[in-house]
Write a protein that holds these residues in place. Structure first.
Motif, mmCIF file in Angstrom:
data_model
loop_
_atom_site.group_PDB
_atom_site.id
_atom_site.type_symbol
_atom_site.label_atom_id
_atom_site.label_comp_id
_atom_site.label_asym_id
_atom_site.label_seq_id
_atom_site.Cartn_x
_atom_site.Cartn_y
_atom_site.Cartn_z
ATOM 1 N N THR A 46 0.837 -1.195 0.000
ATOM 2 C CA THR A 46 0.000 0.000 0.000
ATOM 3 C C THR A 46 0.873 1.248 0.000
ATOM 4 O O THR A 46 2.043 1.214 0.414
ATOM 5 N N ILE A 47 0.291 2.343 -0.435
ATOM 6 C CA ILE A 47 1.024 3.607 -0.441
ATOM 7 C C ILE A 47 1.399 4.017 0.983
ATOM 8 O O ILE A 47 2.470 4.584 1.218
ATOM 9 N N GLU A 48 0.556 3.718 1.952
ATOM 10 C CA GLU A 48 0.870 4.041 3.349
ATOM 11 C C GLU A 48 2.106 3.288 3.829
ATOM 12 O O GLU A 48 2.966 3.853 4.500
ATOM 13 N N SER A 49 2.196 2.034 3.451
ATOM 14 C CA SER A 49 3.356 1.231 3.837
ATOM 15 C C SER A 49 4.638 1.752 3.190
ATOM 16 O O SER A 49 5.683 1.847 3.840
ATOM 17 N N VAL A 50 4.554 2.104 1.922
ATOM 18 C CA VAL A 50 5.719 2.649 1.213
ATOM 19 C C VAL A 50 6.162 3.950 1.860
ATOM 20 O O VAL A 50 7.350 4.148 2.147
ATOM 21 N N ALA A 51 5.215 4.847 2.113
ATOM 22 C CA ALA A 51 5.549 6.141 2.713
ATOM 23 C C ALA A 51 6.167 5.953 4.095
ATOM 24 O O ALA A 51 7.135 6.639 4.446
ATOM 25 N N GLU A 52 5.634 5.021 4.868
ATOM 26 C CA GLU A 52 6.174 4.774 6.207
ATOM 27 C C GLU A 52 7.607 4.264 6.146
ATOM 28 O O GLU A 52 8.460 4.687 6.927
ATOM 29 N N LYS A 53 7.890 3.376 5.209
ATOM 30 C CA LYS A 53 9.247 2.833 5.096
ATOM 31 C C LYS A 53 10.247 3.903 4.662
ATOM 32 O O LYS A 53 11.388 3.898 5.101
ATOM 33 N N ILE A 54 9.814 4.823 3.827
ATOM 34 C CA ILE A 54 10.696 5.929 3.433
ATOM 35 C C ILE A 54 10.863 6.892 4.608
ATOM 36 O O ILE A 54 11.973 7.311 4.928
ATOM 37 N N GLU A 55 9.750 7.205 5.263
ATOM 38 C CA GLU A 55 9.767 8.160 6.375
ATOM 39 C C GLU A 55 10.623 7.673 7.548
ATOM 40 O O GLU A 55 11.313 8.456 8.199
ATOM 41 N N THR A 56 10.597 6.371 7.825
ATOM 42 C CA THR A 56 11.346 5.832 8.966
ATOM 43 C C THR A 56 12.803 5.526 8.635
ATOM 44 O O THR A 56 13.562 5.137 9.502
ATOM 45 N N GLY A 57 13.175 5.700 7.357
ATOM 46 C CA GLY A 57 14.574 5.510 6.984
ATOM 47 C C GLY A 57 14.928 4.112 6.532
ATOM 48 O O GLY A 57 16.087 3.829 6.260
ATOM 49 N N ARG A 58 13.944 3.216 6.449
ATOM 50 C CA ARG A 58 14.262 1.863 5.970
ATOM 51 C C ARG A 58 14.793 1.925 4.539
ATOM 52 O O ARG A 58 15.679 1.170 4.164
ATOM 53 N N TYR A 59 14.196 2.809 3.755
ATOM 54 C CA TYR A 59 14.674 3.071 2.397
ATOM 55 C C TYR A 59 15.038 4.541 2.315
ATOM 56 O O TYR A 59 14.289 5.394 2.758
ATOM 57 N N ARG A 60 16.191 4.834 1.747
ATOM 58 C CA ARG A 60 16.607 6.232 1.616
ATOM 59 C C ARG A 60 16.044 6.875 0.362
ATOM 60 O O ARG A 60 15.859 8.078 0.301
ATOM 61 N N ARG A 61 15.809 6.057 -0.652
ATOM 62 C CA ARG A 61 15.280 6.607 -1.902
ATOM 63 C C ARG A 61 14.353 5.587 -2.554
ATOM 64 O O ARG A 61 14.374 4.408 -2.248
ATOM 65 N N TRP A 62 13.560 6.099 -3.452
ATOM 66 C CA TRP A 62 12.531 5.294 -4.115
ATOM 67 C C TRP A 62 13.129 4.065 -4.798
ATOM 68 O O TRP A 62 12.550 2.985 -4.767
ATOM 69 N N THR A 63 14.281 4.212 -5.429
ATOM 70 C CA THR A 63 14.874 3.109 -6.191
ATOM 71 C C THR A 63 15.307 1.937 -5.319
ATOM 72 O O THR A 63 15.591 0.866 -5.839
ATOM 73 N N GLU A 64 15.357 2.100 -4.021
ATOM 74 C CA GLU A 64 15.728 1.007 -3.121
ATOM 75 C C GLU A 64 14.543 0.105 -2.776
ATOM 76 O O GLU A 64 14.739 -0.991 -2.268
ATOM 77 N N ILE A 65 13.345 0.561 -3.025
ATOM 78 C CA ILE A 65 12.159 -0.214 -2.662
ATOM 79 C C ILE A 65 12.089 -1.452 -3.551
ATOM 80 O O ILE A 65 12.086 -1.355 -4.775
ATOM 81 N N ASP A 66 12.038 -2.610 -2.910
ATOM 82 C CA ASP A 66 12.102 -3.865 -3.658
ATOM 83 C C ASP A 66 10.909 -4.788 -3.410
ATOM 84 O O ASP A 66 10.940 -5.955 -3.789
ATOM 85 N N ASP A 67 9.880 -4.280 -2.796
ATOM 86 C CA ASP A 67 8.760 -5.174 -2.485
ATOM 87 C C ASP A 67 7.389 -4.545 -2.706
ATOM 88 O O ASP A 67 6.516 -4.641 -1.871
ATOM 89 N N LEU A 68 7.196 -3.923 -3.860
ATOM 90 C CA LEU A 68 5.887 -3.352 -4.173
ATOM 91 C C LEU A 68 4.878 -4.460 -4.474
ATOM 92 O O LEU A 68 3.680 -4.258 -4.346
ATOM 93 N N PHE A 69 5.358 -5.621 -4.871
ATOM 94 C CA PHE A 69 4.508 -6.786 -5.104
ATOM 95 C C PHE A 69 5.208 -7.989 -4.497
ATOM 96 O O PHE A 69 6.425 -8.129 -4.596
ATOM 97 N N ALA A 70 4.425 -8.852 -3.888
ATOM 98 C CA ALA A 70 4.991 -10.087 -3.347
ATOM 99 C C ALA A 70 3.979 -11.206 -3.500
ATOM 100 O O ALA A 70 2.770 -10.975 -3.523
ATOM 101 N N CYS A 71 4.471 -12.413 -3.623
ATOM 102 C CA CYS A 71 3.575 -13.557 -3.646
ATOM 103 C C CYS A 71 4.236 -14.709 -2.894
ATOM 104 O O CYS A 71 5.463 -14.739 -2.727
ATOM 105 N N THR A 72 3.393 -15.616 -2.452
ATOM 106 C CA THR A 72 3.858 -16.756 -1.672
ATOM 107 C C THR A 72 3.195 -18.017 -2.203
ATOM 108 O O THR A 72 2.006 -18.025 -2.494
ATOM 109 N N VAL A 73 3.984 -19.072 -2.331
ATOM 110 C CA VAL A 73 3.464 -20.375 -2.652
ATOM 111 C C VAL A 73 3.707 -21.264 -1.444
ATOM 112 O O VAL A 73 4.838 -21.372 -0.967
ATOM 113 N N VAL A 74 2.644 -21.866 -0.937
ATOM 114 C CA VAL A 74 2.762 -22.753 0.211
ATOM 115 C C VAL A 74 2.716 -24.195 -0.286
ATOM 116 O O VAL A 74 1.712 -24.625 -0.866
#
Length: 75
Positions: A46-74
């Motif tokens: 979600t956009i809220e999650s992305v903004a929070e990760k940037i705001e808290t310093g987990r990612y310094r810039r947009w190009t570092e974000i690596d999980d806009l989509f994820a899937c799991t196979v069980v």
């Protein structure tokens, strides 16, 4: 949560690509999971999650974000 405009703009710019990725992965992987009896789950960040990760310093810039989509196979 207040989302900075530059984050919203970047998020909106990549949204069609993330949606297409989701569609293609789901079509391919979900079909495989059905035939093999595996569970499958997919999600968009979600956009809220992305903004929070940037705001808290987990990612310094947009190009570092690596999980806009994820899937799991069980298996």
């Amino acid at each position: 949560m207040i989302i900075p405009m530059h984050v919203r703009r970047l998020f909106d710019d990549v949204a069609p690509y993330v949606a297409e990725l989701d569609k293609r992965v789901t079509q391919t992987v979900f079909s495989f999971c059905i035939s093999e009896g595996f569970a499958f789950s997919a999600r968009h960040k979600t956009i809220e999650s992305v903004a929070e990760k940037i705001e808290t310093g987990r990612y310094r810039r947009w190009t570092e974000i690596d999980d806009l989509f994820a899937c799991t196979v069980v298996i």
